[in-house]
Motif scaffolding. Structure first.
Motif, PDB file in Angstrom:
ATOM      1  N   LYS A   1      -6.762 -65.041  51.627  1.00  0.00           N
ATOM      2  CA  LYS A   1      -7.834 -65.667  52.404  1.00  0.00           C
ATOM      3  C   LYS A   1      -7.882 -65.065  53.800  1.00  0.00           C
ATOM      4  CE  LYS A   1     -10.071 -69.756  53.909  1.00  0.00           C
ATOM      5  NZ  LYS A   1     -10.229 -69.148  55.218  1.00  0.00           N
ATOM      6  N   LYS A   2      -6.716 -64.856  54.363  1.00  0.00           N
ATOM      7  CA  LYS A   2      -6.606 -64.274  55.690  1.00  0.00           C
ATOM      8  C   LYS A   2      -7.214 -62.859  55.700  1.00  0.00           C
ATOM      9  CE  LYS A   2      -2.959 -64.490  59.147  1.00  0.00           C
ATOM     10  NZ  LYS A   2      -1.533 -64.745  59.347  1.00  0.00           N
ATOM     11  N   LEU A   3      -6.895 -62.102  54.653  1.00  0.00           N
ATOM     12  CA  LEU A   3      -7.436 -60.746  54.552  1.00  0.00           C
ATOM     13  C   LEU A   3      -8.953 -60.776  54.457  1.00  0.00           C
ATOM     14  CD1 LEU A   3      -4.809 -59.021  52.294  1.00  0.00           C
ATOM     15  CD2 LEU A   3      -5.939 -57.877  54.192  1.00  0.00           C
ATOM     16  N   LYS A   4      -9.447 -61.747  53.660  1.00  0.00           N
ATOM     17  CA  LYS A   4     -10.892 -61.868  53.498  1.00  0.00           C
ATOM     18  C   LYS A   4     -11.550 -62.154  54.854  1.00  0.00           C
ATOM     19  CE  LYS A   4     -12.477 -64.362  49.940  1.00  0.00           C
ATOM     20  NZ  LYS A   4     -12.763 -65.648  49.262  1.00  0.00           N
ATOM     21  N   ASP A   5     -10.953 -63.090  55.584  1.00  0.00           N
ATOM     22  CA  ASP A   5     -11.503 -63.434  56.905  1.00  0.00           C
ATOM     23  C   ASP A   5     -11.513 -62.225  57.825  1.00  0.00           C
ATOM     24  OD1 ASP A   5     -11.740 -65.946  55.955  1.00  0.00           O
ATOM     25  OD2 ASP A   5      -9.930 -66.737  56.952  1.00  0.00           O
ATOM     26  N   GLN A   6     -10.417 -61.477  57.781  1.00  0.00           N
ATOM     27  CA  GLN A   6     -10.320 -60.305  58.652  1.00  0.00           C
ATOM     28  C   GLN A   6     -11.392 -59.274  58.298  1.00  0.00           C
ATOM     29  OE1 GLN A   6      -8.696 -60.062  61.290  1.00  0.00           O
ATOM     30  NE2 GLN A   6      -7.363 -61.841  61.075  1.00  0.00           N
ATOM     31  N   ILE A   7     -11.552 -59.020  57.002  1.00  0.00           N
ATOM     32  CA  ILE A   7     -12.543 -58.025  56.579  1.00  0.00           C
ATOM     33  C   ILE A   7     -13.935 -58.453  57.043  1.00  0.00           C
ATOM     34  CG2 ILE A   7     -13.668 -56.988  54.563  1.00  0.00           C
ATOM     35  CD1 ILE A   7     -10.909 -57.128  53.165  1.00  0.00           C
ATOM     36  N   ARG A   8     -14.225 -59.746  56.887  1.00  0.00           N
ATOM     37  CA  ARG A   8     -15.512 -60.270  57.350  1.00  0.00           C
ATOM     38  C   ARG A   8     -15.683 -60.085  58.848  1.00  0.00           C
ATOM     39  NH1 ARG A   8     -15.751 -65.136  53.993  1.00  0.00           N
ATOM     40  NH2 ARG A   8     -17.115 -64.487  52.321  1.00  0.00           N
ATOM     41  N   ARG A   9     -14.608 -60.424  59.576  1.00  0.00           N
ATOM     42  CA  ARG A   9     -14.661 -60.330  61.040  1.00  0.00           C
ATOM     43  C   ARG A   9     -14.917 -58.870  61.466  1.00  0.00           C
ATOM     44  NH1 ARG A   9     -10.965 -59.125  65.059  1.00  0.00           N
ATOM     45  NH2 ARG A   9      -9.269 -58.828  63.601  1.00  0.00           N
ATOM     46  N   LEU A  10     -14.181 -57.950  60.850  1.00  0.00           N
ATOM     47  CA  LEU A  10     -14.323 -56.545  61.221  1.00  0.00           C
ATOM     48  C   LEU A  10     -15.701 -56.028  60.836  1.00  0.00           C
ATOM     49  CD1 LEU A  10     -10.772 -55.491  60.044  1.00  0.00           C
ATOM     50  CD2 LEU A  10     -11.550 -55.702  62.415  1.00  0.00           C
ATOM     51  N   ASN A  11     -16.204 -56.497  59.690  1.00  0.00           N
ATOM     52  CA  ASN A  11     -17.536 -56.100  59.264  1.00  0.00           C
ATOM     53  C   ASN A  11     -18.575 -56.598  60.270  1.00  0.00           C
ATOM     54  OD1 ASN A  11     -20.058 -57.140  57.189  1.00  0.00           O
ATOM     55  ND2 ASN A  11     -19.451 -54.989  57.188  1.00  0.00           N
TER      56      ASN A  11
ATOM     57  N   LYS B   1      -0.016 -55.384  53.378  1.00  0.00           N
ATOM     58  CA  LYS B   1      -1.446 -55.114  53.208  1.00  0.00           C
ATOM     59  C   LYS B   1      -2.201 -55.400  54.512  1.00  0.00           C
ATOM     60  CE  LYS B   1      -1.987 -54.475  48.560  1.00  0.00           C
ATOM     61  NZ  LYS B   1      -2.758 -53.419  47.912  1.00  0.00           N
ATOM     62  N   LEU B   2      -1.800 -56.469  55.189  1.00  0.00           N
ATOM     63  CA  LEU B   2      -2.433 -56.796  56.473  1.00  0.00           C
ATOM     64  C   LEU B   2      -2.172 -55.695  57.490  1.00  0.00           C
ATOM     65  CD1 LEU B   2      -1.838 -60.609  57.078  1.00  0.00           C
ATOM     66  CD2 LEU B   2      -4.014 -59.409  57.251  1.00  0.00           C
ATOM     67  N   VAL B   3      -0.919 -55.226  57.527  1.00  0.00           N
ATOM     68  CA  VAL B   3      -0.569 -54.153  58.461  1.00  0.00           C
ATOM     69  C   VAL B   3      -1.382 -52.903  58.151  1.00  0.00           C
ATOM     70  CG1 VAL B   3       1.262 -52.563  59.151  1.00  0.00           C
ATOM     71  CG2 VAL B   3       1.735 -55.006  58.998  1.00  0.00           C
ATOM     72  N   GLU B   4      -1.540 -52.604  56.852  1.00  0.00           N
ATOM     73  CA  GLU B   4      -2.304 -51.420  56.477  1.00  0.00           C
ATOM     74  C   GLU B   4      -3.750 -51.521  56.949  1.00  0.00           C
ATOM     75  OE1 GLU B   4      -1.781 -50.265  52.326  1.00  0.00           O
ATOM     76  OE2 GLU B   4      -0.331 -48.882  53.187  1.00  0.00           O
ATOM     77  N   LEU B   5      -4.321 -52.709  56.770  1.00  0.00           N
ATOM     78  CA  LEU B   5      -5.703 -52.905  57.203  1.00  0.00           C
ATOM     79  C   LEU B   5      -5.791 -52.782  58.722  1.00  0.00           C
ATOM     80  CD1 LEU B   5      -8.620 -53.681  56.604  1.00  0.00           C
ATOM     81  CD2 LEU B   5      -7.949 -56.082  56.647  1.00  0.00           C
ATOM     82  N   ALA B   6      -4.826 -53.405  59.405  1.00  0.00           N
ATOM     83  CA  ALA B   6      -4.825 -53.352  60.867  1.00  0.00           C
ATOM     84  C   ALA B   6      -4.678 -51.912  61.344  1.00  0.00           C
ATOM     85  CB  ALA B   6      -3.685 -54.206  61.418  1.00  0.00           C
ATOM     86  N   ARG B   7      -3.795 -51.168  60.699  1.00  0.00           N
ATOM     87  CA  ARG B   7      -3.572 -49.782  61.111  1.00  0.00           C
ATOM     88  C   ARG B   7      -4.812 -48.927  60.862  1.00  0.00           C
ATOM     89  NH1 ARG B   7       1.393 -47.475  58.550  1.00  0.00           N
ATOM     90  NH2 ARG B   7       0.182 -47.856  56.678  1.00  0.00           N
TER      91      ARG B   7
END
Ligand SMILES: Nc1ncnc2c1ncn2[C@@H]1O[C@H](COP(=O)(O)OP(=O)(O)O)[C@@H](O)[C@H]1O
Ligand SMILES: [Mg+2]
Lengths: 262, 393
Positions: free
Chosen positions: A197-207, A167-173
């Motif tokens: 939690k990591k995914l949540k942080d990433q989504i926030r960061r990208l947002n 899922k992380l790779v998909e988001l990154a891609r």
């Protein structure tokens, strides 16, 4: 007025009166809402409410029976998925997609847009250009993997990593494609709490860096914490839209979840 | 990773199956050389075999560009091969009912144009649909093309076939008269069994030169195209087309390119065949050619150009090798034996090495981007070997 009634001056995605039925079943029933630029908008609703169908309609995987989809002010209704992507809208899938026989970084590289090396003739006529862009894209892949703290996976077979890492790779891609609006279908389904939690942080960061999100999620805690506003879908139509707090205390929403919309 | 690192460096980087294939190939070549020197194998016939091997390699390259790269199921390999053979034969043969006598280069161009048209004809309606539609349509197409060739006598001479096809270099300066101009050579490496090289030998050498050129250029182009962003999109389509679409790839266009490219390569094999055999008939469109090409690609390892080359050579070895069994006076006919042998080989490969003998090894990333950087952990080989299942060493 129950539908997506919040005022939206700068909508990056606008769905208007969208309809789709399968046989006798109206999976999408006159759905109308908009996603404001810069937000993380949540899309929730009971199982079978038509959330994934809505994504498929927006991204061109299904052709709507009626209604329109606008991305950045352009009517993209009925366009091919790749054309919708060209307008800055990228999606992920509910079930992670495995790329058989590819390494993680190889699978990541598919996400980069406008690669000169995707033209057969350019490969033969100007290999120098291809080499340059490939090196740049590879560097960007390594950077993004590092940002996501999964750079150690770069040369692993893409099929050998855990569901959460996938899922992380998909988001990154998806981010490599530099979307203006990213549609995520249940990004943390089946993901362990640490990775979630990591995914949540990433989504926030990208947002924070400017990407708009529309995300479907079953995990209420996750979506209530992350998204604002939240659109509630029930039996194919938009039941209500509001802040996490407003939605949580809305009787119709509680009914929809408990009584299956009865 | 290149051969320039010195032979030892290159050898030590081979995976076990690669080393195995290399060893067997060298042994096989030595065997053929000895057979030739002792007169058991005529040098002209040997060159004919090399030509056939090149032809099958081309067919496998073509199918690999469709099935191996993109996952397109094409059951009309024989039709595209036949279109290539008939296309050039109809332009160049003295026995052609429509044109004839033209330069083989014209034949080559016409053959490729007709193959292109046919590929578009079948690709346009099917490539937007699910994968199985192409499979079914191509199965039908193969039979339609075969029946047209058999029955439209005004166009193709029907069952009589086309005679009087010139060599490919007919009408070229120097090369067209080269075989006659060369003196007969008499070699006697082993005393008592002299080998004479005559006009036919030089003619066959030219054919080998031609097929090496065809196959060499094809291999070069395919290799470059595969380890590239283009090849990467094709592989994405092969494993998950919807993902490729979601990431903004026009998959229909990519599938069409892959299909057309493969079909043109198959037609190229047909062009070579017509000028090798100097006769084409409806029998050359029999579905067995499609079968052989599929066996070669699966055996070699779908997606691998080297594998396709290897598979093509194996097919010729089995096809022609069984002819010699006639001499040993076996109680059974070699034709069914040949199919049996191929069946056994395929079952054995599927059982013990489902990914094929030489599956693709490298990441589909432009070589200079990964090799040039010299990142120590670059898994330039063995990535897919690990996940291959089969045998982990
Ligand atoms: N391709 C399809 N064919 C037939 N029915 C479908 C299809 N896609 C979705 N549906 C139906 O539409 C309804 C909504 O499904 P879906 O959009 O997947 O719901 P959700 O994602 O909200 O759980 C379900 O009843 C489902 O069975
Ligand atoms: Mg769903």
């Amino acid at each position: 007025m129950s539908e997506g009634a919040l005022p939206k001056d700068d909508a990056v995605l606008r769905v208007d009166d969208l309809q789709k039925s399968f046989g006798g079943l109206a999976a999408t029933d006159h759905a109308t809402f908009a996603v404001e630029r810069g937000t993380i908008t949540g899309l929730i609703g009971p199982n079978g409410a038509g959330k994934s169908t809505l994504f498929n309609l927006i991204t061109g995987f299904y052709t709507p029976d009626g209604g329109t989809v606008e991305v950045n002010g352009t009517d993209v209704t009925g366009m091919e998925p790749y054309e919708v992507a060209d307008h800055g809208l990228i999606r992920t899938f509910q079930t992670p997609r495995k790329l058989e026989g590819m390494t993680v970084r190889e699978a990541m590289l598919v996400g980069s847009r406008n690669q000169p090396g995707e033209s057969f003739l350019t490969l033969l006529s100007s290999p120098g250009t291809v080499a340059e862009s490939e090196s740049a894209n590879l560097a960007e892949v390594e950077q993004i993997l590092a940002d996501f703290e999964i750079d150690h996976l770069a040369t692993q077979p893409a099929t050998d990593i855990s569901g959460g890492q996938m899922k992380l790779v998909e988001l990154a891609r998806a981010m490599l494609a530099e979307p203006e609006v990213l549609l995520l279908d249940e990004p943390v389904a089946g993901v362990n709490p640490t990775l979630a939690k990591k995914l949540k942080d990433q989504i926030r960061r990208l947002n924070g860096q400017g990407t708009t999100f529309l995300l479907i999620e079953h995990d209420m805690e996750f979506v209530m914490d992350l998204a604002d506003p939240i659109v509630v879908l029930d039996q194919g139509h938009v039941l209500t839209e509001g802040t996490p707090k407003g939605v949580r205390n809305d009787d119709r929403v509680i009914d929809a979840y408990l009584g299956g919309g009865a | 990773m290149s051969l320039f690192d010195g032979p030892r460096g290159a050898l030590s980087e081979l995976t076990r199956p690669e080393g195995w294939v290399l060893g067997v190939s060298v042994a096989f070549l030595l065997f053929l050389l000895v057979a030739m020197l002792t007169g058991a194998l005529g040098p002209t016939y040997f060159l004919f075999l090399v030509g056939l091997a090149g032809m099958y390699a081309l067919l496998s390259f073509g199918l690999n560009a469709q099935w191996g790269f993109t996952g397109l199921i094409n059951f009309s390999v024989a039709a595209f091969f036949g279109i290539g053979a008939y296309g050039t034969a109809l332009m160049t043969a003295s026995g052609s009912p429509i044109a004839g006598g033209l330069n083989p280069l014209v034949g080559l161009v016409v053959a490729l144009v007709v193959a292109l048209a046919l590929a578009l004809l079948i690709g346009i309606p099917t490539l937007r649909l699910r994968a199985d539609y192409l499979a079914i349509a191509s199965l039908g197409l193969a039979e339609v093309v075969r029946l047209i060739v058999l029955n439209e006598r005004w166009l193709t001479n029907g069952s009589a076939g086309l005679r009087g096809i010139p060599g490919f270099f007919h009408g070229w300066p120097v090369l067209s008269t080269f075989p006659e101009a060369m003196p007969g050579l008499r070699l006697e490496v082993i005393p008592g069994s002299p080998v004479t090289l005559k006009t036919a030998f030089w003619q066959a050498s030219l054919n080998v030169l031609l097929v090496l050129a065809f196959a060499g250029v094809t291999y070069f182009v395919l290799r470059r195209a595969h380890r590239s962003p283009w090849g990467r999109v094709l592989r994405t389509i092969r494993s998950d087309e919807d993902l490729a679409r979601a990431l903004g790839k026009d998959t229909y266009s990519f599938k069409m390119q892959s299909f057309v490219l493969g079909s043109l390569i198959m037609a190229l094999a047909g062009v070579f065949y017509a000028h090798l055999n100097l006769y084409v008939g409806p029998g050359d469109l029999d579905p067995i050619t499609t079968f052989y090409a599929w066996v070669a690609v699966i055996l070699g390892g779908s997606g691998s150009n080297r594998g396709a080359l290897f598979g093509g050579v194996v097919i010729v070895t089995i096809r022609e090798g069984t002819r010699f069994l006639n001499d040993v006076a076996l109680p059974i006919d070699p034709a069914p034996l040949r199919l049996l042998l191929i069946g056994v080989v395929i079952v054995a490969v599927m059982r013990y090495r489902p990914q094929g003998i030489l599956p693709p090894q490298r990441e589909l990333i432009w070589p200079s981007a990964v090799d040039g950087g010299g990142t120590p952990e670059t898994p330039d080989s063995g990535v897919r070997e690990r996940k291959g299942g089969g045998d982990n060493e």
